[in-house]
Write an enzyme that holds these catalytic residues in place. Sequence first.
Site, PDB file in Angstrom:
ATOM      1  N   GLY A 231       0.823  -1.202   0.000  1.00 23.33           N
ATOM      2  CA  GLY A 231       0.000   0.000   0.000  1.00 23.33           C
ATOM      3  C   GLY A 231       0.854   1.247   0.000  1.00 23.33           C
ATOM      4  O   GLY A 231       2.002   1.241  -0.459  1.00 23.33           O
ATOM      5  N   SER A 232       0.314   2.315   0.536  1.00 23.14           N
ATOM      6  CA  SER A 232       1.003   3.604   0.508  1.00 23.14           C
ATOM      7  C   SER A 232       2.118   3.654   1.540  1.00 23.14           C
ATOM      8  O   SER A 232       2.105   2.928   2.542  1.00 23.14           O
ATOM      9  CB  SER A 232       0.006   4.733   0.788  1.00 23.14           C
ATOM     10  OG  SER A 232      -0.389   4.713   2.147  1.00 23.14           O
ATOM     11  N   VAL A 235       0.780   4.773   5.169  1.00 20.58           N
ATOM     12  CA  VAL A 235       0.224   3.684   5.978  1.00 20.58           C
ATOM     13  C   VAL A 235       1.324   2.679   6.311  1.00 20.58           C
ATOM     14  O   VAL A 235       1.384   2.144   7.422  1.00 20.58           O
ATOM     15  CB  VAL A 235      -0.946   3.002   5.245  1.00 20.58           C
ATOM     16  CG1 VAL A 235      -1.488   1.838   6.078  1.00 20.58           C
ATOM     17  CG2 VAL A 235      -2.052   4.002   4.962  1.00 20.58           C
ATOM     18  N   GLY A 236       2.219   2.434   5.348  1.00 24.84           N
ATOM     19  CA  GLY A 236       3.323   1.510   5.585  1.00 24.84           C
ATOM     20  C   GLY A 236       4.203   1.938   6.748  1.00 24.84           C
ATOM     21  O   GLY A 236       4.693   1.099   7.515  1.00 24.84           O
ATOM     22  N   GLU A 253       5.687  -3.516   0.843  1.00 23.51           N
ATOM     23  CA  GLU A 253       5.787  -3.163  -0.574  1.00 23.51           C
ATOM     24  C   GLU A 253       4.982  -1.875  -0.754  1.00 23.51           C
ATOM     25  O   GLU A 253       3.742  -1.900  -0.790  1.00 23.51           O
ATOM     26  CB  GLU A 253       5.226  -4.292  -1.446  1.00 23.51           C
ATOM     27  CG  GLU A 253       5.904  -5.635  -1.233  1.00 23.51           C
ATOM     28  CD  GLU A 253       7.327  -5.687  -1.759  1.00 23.51           C
ATOM     29  OE1 GLU A 253       7.688  -4.789  -2.554  1.00 23.51           O
ATOM     30  OE2 GLU A 253       8.070  -6.598  -1.384  1.00 23.51           O
ATOM     31  N   CYS A 287       2.232   0.897  -8.513  1.00 23.31           N
ATOM     32  CA  CYS A 287       3.339   1.431  -7.726  1.00 23.31           C
ATOM     33  C   CYS A 287       4.615   1.575  -8.544  1.00 23.31           C
ATOM     34  O   CYS A 287       5.445   2.439  -8.275  1.00 23.31           O
ATOM     35  CB  CYS A 287       3.589   0.551  -6.509  1.00 23.31           C
ATOM     36  SG  CYS A 287       3.914  -1.186  -6.901  1.00 23.31           S
TER      37      CYS A 287
END
Length: 485
Positions: A231-232, A235-236, A253, A287
């Site tokens: 994800g982003s 948030v990561g 990732e 991504c």
Amino acid sequence: MSYFTELAQQYIDGSWRPGRGAWDIIDFNPYSGEKLASITVASADEVDEAYRAAERAQKSWADTNAYTRRLVFERALRLVEEREGEISDAIVDELGGTRLKAGFELHLAKEFLRESIQLALRPQGRVIPSPVDGKENRVYRVPVGVVGVISPFNFPFLLSLKSVAPALALGNGVVLKPHQNTPICGGSLVAKIFEDAGLPAGLLNVVITDIAEIGDALLTHPVPKVISFTGSDAVGQHVATVCASQFKHAVLELGGNSALTVLDDADVDYAVDAAVFSRYVHQGQVCMAANRILVDRKVEKEFTEKFVAKVRSLKVGDPRDPSTVIGPVINSNQAEAVSGVVDQALAEGATALLHGKTVGNLVEPSVLTGLPADSPVLRQEIFGPVALLIPFDGDEEAVAVANDTPYGLSGAVHTRDVERGVAFARRIDTGMIHVNDGTVHDEPLVAFGGEKRSGLGRLNGEATVEAFTTQKWISVQHGRSQFPF
């Protein structure tokens, strides 16, 4: 079967059931606005039930002969092949993927399932010499136990399978939480495939929910030892922080701001084709997409004319139409965000060589150039069909511009001199980069992952074994050790 009717439920401990949360996730077709499904979210108690079920089932699964385990993945692959048309339709309807995109996603999903068949047999132990007489050191490669997987909306079926299938093949249990915009393709459809393939109940659980309902329960629960998140980067970062505080391993990732660089000796026509695909595949919601296209001034005019002409020819519209190249972005918030980026760039002084309109969730492609070097737009991930063309003078400047980003996921460089391309690629701070190709690539055996804010850890091949197993040292003293007291 109608996936959106039959699979709009939680899947916990081998049972399909409604969630017990306080509200419903409404699953919409981003192109037509049609309501596909309504799913009551899973509660924090159900997250606990899912993890406990995985924990119970995992022990006997880990003890199951690896040759027996891999039969499940052989059957899962056959089921995906048999149901490819239905799954493709679901991808088109739930996330607005074009027919081309659905085919691309399913091709990769099948490749990763094939690799999972082999992964079941991959872990190997070692016997290591000891400096102590009579001692034997055995190092075993064993499953971590239970893995939590959080998948994104852009390639939901593939990116769920990419962690779920290897984790299971290596002897783990799994709890999967799909993105709330793609609960079927990223969640319950994966569970249905494995259920029909004969995976023992409890090993794979799918909880369709949101942080508004469960907070950080997926991350802080004591059962999972590894969290695999795609994800982003924002948030990561939170996932990484929580996992570190809980002594869990996080595989992240995350986003990218990849550069496709066209050197002065490039095959311009080929570079144009690679750049258009790399920027606009799945509406730019990838991504690895080429956010920035760097072009040597010696070929800038020719490249720009051909690039803009090709982008202008891309058909925008209904993703069910096989001729459509650009369908809708995932939701109205994303459409507004992409339009806002274009407006911001123009306000900063950029020139629009192509300025696409936004109608509902359909965002027509834009091509911008002339952004000031200090523009924040140049350093952020644009998850939509917007290309930034950046001219440069010589390889040194190209390297500096390509590296001027907080991300480092993918990239590409085009040149007729392969070794020049390799030398250039080695200087770019990125986890992956491709010479004379596009930026969007993923292969089952090659380590996939990024540098800087693009992630932590790697997946695929041996990297996947490393991510979802751990090492256990068992020593055997065949003689007698000498103790100092």
